[in-house]
Write an enzyme that holds these catalytic residues in place. Sequence first.
Site, short mmCIF file in Angstrom:
data_model
loop_
_atom_site.label_atom_id
_atom_site.label_comp_id
_atom_site.label_asym_id
_atom_site.label_seq_id
_atom_site.Cartn_x
_atom_site.Cartn_y
_atom_site.Cartn_z
N HIS A 11 37.73 69.37 14.28
CA HIS A 11 37.09 68.29 14.88
C HIS A 11 35.67 68.35 14.73
CE1 HIS A 11 40.68 67.40 17.45
NE2 HIS A 11 40.88 68.52 17.12
N HIS B 204 42.97 71.55 11.21
CA HIS B 204 41.90 70.70 11.20
C HIS B 204 40.68 70.97 11.99
CE1 HIS B 204 44.68 69.52 14.34
NE2 HIS B 204 43.66 69.20 15.09
P1 5GP Z 1 44.80 68.66 18.10
O1 5GP Z 1 44.92 68.44 19.50
O2 5GP Z 1 46.01 69.15 17.06
O3 5GP Z 1 43.77 69.60 17.76
O4 5GP Z 1 44.00 67.30 17.54
C1 5GP Z 1 44.85 66.38 16.78
C2 5GP Z 1 44.20 65.16 16.75
O5 5GP Z 1 44.61 64.28 15.74
C3 5GP Z 1 43.83 64.15 17.82
O6 5GP Z 1 42.34 64.19 17.92
C4 5GP Z 1 44.53 62.95 17.37
O7 5GP Z 1 43.68 61.77 18.12
C5 5GP Z 1 44.38 62.96 16.00
N1 5GP Z 1 45.34 62.15 15.27
C6 5GP Z 1 46.73 62.21 15.36
N2 5GP Z 1 47.36 61.34 14.97
C7 5GP Z 1 46.50 60.79 14.07
C8 5GP Z 1 46.55 59.76 12.92
O8 5GP Z 1 47.57 59.27 12.47
N3 5GP Z 1 45.54 59.34 12.33
C9 5GP Z 1 44.01 59.81 12.91
N4 5GP Z 1 43.15 59.55 12.20
N5 5GP Z 1 44.10 60.83 13.64
C10 5GP Z 1 45.28 61.18 14.27
#
Ligand code: 5GP
Length: 118
Positions: free
Chosen positions: A97, A95
């Site tokens: 951001h 993903h």
């Molecule tokens: P990472 O730390 O893996 O780069 O980011 C994961 C992101 O996914 C985090 O910013 C977190 O807030 C978001 N996230 C986790 N679970 C969910 C969810 O169920 N729904 C949404 N919309 N975002 C999520």
Amino acid sequence: MTIFSKIVSGEIPCNKVLENEEFLAFHDINPKAPIHILIIPKKEYKNFQEVDPKVMVGLTKFTHQVAKLLGLDVSGYRLITNNGSDGGQEVMHLHFHLLGGAKLTWSHLSDSDSHKFL
Ligand code: 5GP
């Protein structure tokens, strides 16, 4: 199945911004900026290191569309992908951001003294 695949299948709801056959954009549940969108391929790739580079062509075009839809193509934005343990990745489904809606700062990327690494 990752939590993001459950969002793709509709098992878990999301606040959707844009979707096509291959990609989905939705609001992050815990926003770190006034606008914080997550952009994912529907197909599961663990992270950027594991993605088929060909997917990035479509993902780039889709990201441009999302930015334009939100007016961020004019005001600017930051695009981040966290890759693996040291990258701070929590969800093991590629993903990006997309952050914007304010002048973003660039600080505190690590608890360690950054000068040691420069
Ligand atoms: P990472 O730390 O893996 O780069 O980011 C994961 C992101 O996914 C985090 O910013 C977190 O807030 C978001 N996230 C986790 N679970 C969910 C969810 O169920 N729904 C949404 N919309 N975002 C999520």
